[in-house]
Design a protein around this motif. Structure first.
Motif, PDB file in Angstrom:
ATOM      1  N   TYR A 428      16.185 117.081  -7.964  1.00  0.00           N
ATOM      2  CA  TYR A 428      17.076 117.601  -9.008  1.00  0.00           C
ATOM      3  C   TYR A 428      18.539 117.409  -8.603  1.00  0.00           C
ATOM      4  N   LEU A 437      20.537 113.139 -15.173  1.00  0.00           N
ATOM      5  CA  LEU A 437      19.691 114.203 -15.712  1.00  0.00           C
ATOM      6  C   LEU A 437      19.833 114.266 -17.227  1.00  0.00           C
ATOM      7  N   THR A 439      17.752 115.570 -20.997  1.00  0.00           N
ATOM      8  CA  THR A 439      16.906 116.695 -21.432  1.00  0.00           C
ATOM      9  C   THR A 439      15.460 116.476 -21.009  1.00  0.00           C
ATOM     10  N   GLU A 442      15.116 117.460 -17.397  1.00  0.00           N
ATOM     11  CA  GLU A 442      15.258 118.916 -17.295  1.00  0.00           C
ATOM     12  C   GLU A 442      13.943 119.606 -17.666  1.00  0.00           C
TER      13      GLU A 442
END
Length: 534
Positions: A428, A437, A439, A442
């Motif tokens: 991450y 990153l 959506t 995520e």
């Protein structure tokens, strides 16, 4: 991965074929001297070495002193190039043009001005016919020099004619330069960053493209102007994930060579790259019939005389043909069958390691990892992903990001809970740092974090929920890049149905074969690693 030798002489010797080595020995013996005997000794010593090691070289060849080595190596390098120059293809336009310019210079120095002009006129005609405007301009410049210094009376209105020719060629070269600069800079942006990651990237690329695209009439462009124009639109569309634009201009790129067959021999590398990108475009659009058609053409090219004309062509063909062959297995959902390609690919990667750049090696590692992952062998997938992850991050940050994400998912599949907490944080942070990153990612991270606390009964509904969320994002321009690197939907379906990923892919492929052609371009991503574009 073994260390690559950076010694230029060693690389040159290792690239030689048997006939070229034999020719070099004959070439040196014609004018043998004491120093020539030493370069032959050095040549033989380097030829026997697997990896360049200067200490070992001096130890095994006491007749060569350390203080002499640099000069002897430089002399050997020059002599090798000279010997190779004598046996290169006579129909190579670059070598022919240089040779004719040399001959014109010799005749001029002899005071044979008219003979020199006659030769330059012939060179101009050949260069113009084969679209080699740079050599055409060099010939014109030499003609202008002769006419300005000597009264040749070779023709009337000579000054006006040469000036007009010079202006026309200058204009062509200017436009070619502008378009080739645009194509190169867009390609460089892609190699460094991959696809546009956000609206800022999209805006920056659009502004750059529109401000650097020269005004031109496509119908009046020559071969090279068209080639670089199509390449510019190709990279532009690919960076913005406009796959139809990418497909349209890769098709134009290949068609340009089909309309000018003789240019395949002159620009063989550009033809190979065009075929590769056209195959990539068809792959991304799931156009299986056309993909197969052009793959068959490419395989025929690989066995042709032109496809084996030199090492550079053979290496490029190996890279792009095997990329397409792996992609075919991704399309068909035959991952296990695709693994049969791996031993030969790895063997050639080792054979060509002094010639291949890291970018192409990393692409193969990622594709091989995807084959293993899709076939259910997560441990082997992790081994190949580690080869990417452990490489210094200096290009293709997108590939580095998705290698780490697939690495995380493979460990999740293996149930390596002790590693997952660390990997989630690490991957991450890395993707956030690289501005990679979206959506989609995520949601994946959220799911994996939450899955630790879910009971087996709640896990299946969680997979279904994640799949529904991601399917809603598939068509979004700035989210689609995630689906092009990872068949995350296919993985989720495999978890929901309790079958291997390749069974999901195979089922979709067989269903797609029955689907009307008008519906086949609907996004149905499979490991469409955007690293395919080169």
């Amino acid at each position: 991965m073994p260390n690559r030798s950076t010694d230029m002489l060693f690389q040159l010797i290792k690239s030689l074929e048997k006939g070229e080595k034999r020719n070099f020995k004959l070439y040196v013996k014609r004018n043998a001297s004491g120093e020539d005997l030493k370069i032959v000794q050095l040549f033989d010593a380097l030829d026997k070495m697997k990896d360049y090691d200067e200490g070992q070289l001096l130890q095994k060849n006491p007749g060569i002193k350390k203080q002499q080595l640099s000069n002897i190596k430089a002399h050997l390098y020059r002599e090798l190039l000279s010997s190779l120059r004598l046996i290169q293809q006579a129909d190579n336009i670059d070598m022919y043009a240089h040779e004719q310019l040399d001959f014109a210079r010799i005749l001029y120095n002899k005071g044979l001005y008219l003979q020199s002009l006659k030769l330059l006129e012939k060179l101009k005609e050949t260069a113009a016919t084969q679209q080699q405007h740079a050599y055409q301009l060099l010939a014109i410049q030499f003609e202008k020099k002769i006419e300005s210094m000597h009264i040749t009376r070779s023709m009337e209105n000579r000054a006006e004619a040469l000036s007009a020719e010079s202006d026309a060629v200058h204009q062509q070269l200017y436009l070619t330069g502008k378009l080739s600069n645009l194509a190169l800079e867009l390609y460089s942006w892609y190699i460094q960053n991959g696809h546009a990651r956000d609206k800022r990237d999209v805006h920056a690329v659009k502004v750059f493209f529109e401000s650097n695209l020269p005004a031109c009439n496509a119908a009046q462009l020559g071969f090279y102007e068209k080639l670089y124009l199509y390449q510019s639109y190709c990279w532009y569309g690919f960076i913005l994930q406009d796959l139809l634009m990418y497909y349209r201009y890769t098709q134009k790129w290949v068609s340009l060579f089909e309309e000018n067959e003789y240019m395949k021999r002159i620009e063989t590398g550009q033809y190979i790259r065009g075929m590769h990108n056209l195959l990539g475009a068809q792959f991304n659009l799931n156009n299986f019939e056309k993909f197969n058609e052009y793959l068959t053409r490419f395989e025929a090219f690989a066995t042709s005389t032109l496809g084996n004309i030199n090492d550079n062509v053979r290496i490029q063909t190996f890279v792009y043909l095997n990329t397409a062959r792996i992609n075919k297995h991704f399309l068909e959902g035959t991952f296990t069958e695709g693994l049969l390609l791996v031993p030969e690919i790895i063997q050639h990667l080792e054979e060509y390691r002094l010639h291949l750049d890291r970018h192409r090696t990393l692409v193969f590692y990622y594709k091989i990892a995807c084959l293993y992952f899709g076939s259910g062998d997560n441990e082997q997938a992790i081994d190949y992903l580690n080869k990417i992850i452990n490489w210094k991050v200096d290009l293709r940050t997108d590939l580095q990001c998705y290698a780490r994400l697939l690495h995380l998912i493979a460990h999740y599949e293996l149930g390596n809970d002790s590693l997952l907490e660390y990997l989630i944080k690490s991957v991450y942070r890395f993707m956030a740092k690289m501005k990679n990153l979206s959506t989609v990612e995520e949601e994946i991270f959220k799911f994996i974090r939450k899955s630790f606390s879910l009971s087996p009964q709640k896990l299946l509904p969680a997979f279904k929920s994640l799949k529904e969320k991601l399917e809603q994002l598939e068509g979004h321009p700035l989210e689609s890049r995630s689906f092009m690197y990872l068949d995350i939907i296919g993985w989720l379906e495999s978890k929901i149905e309790g079958v291997p990923v390749q069974e999901v892919r195979r089922k979709k492929f067989l269903q797609g074969r029955k689907t009307p052609a008008s519906l086949k371009h609907k996004n149905n991503s499979v490991y469409k690693t955007n690293n395919d574009a080169q």
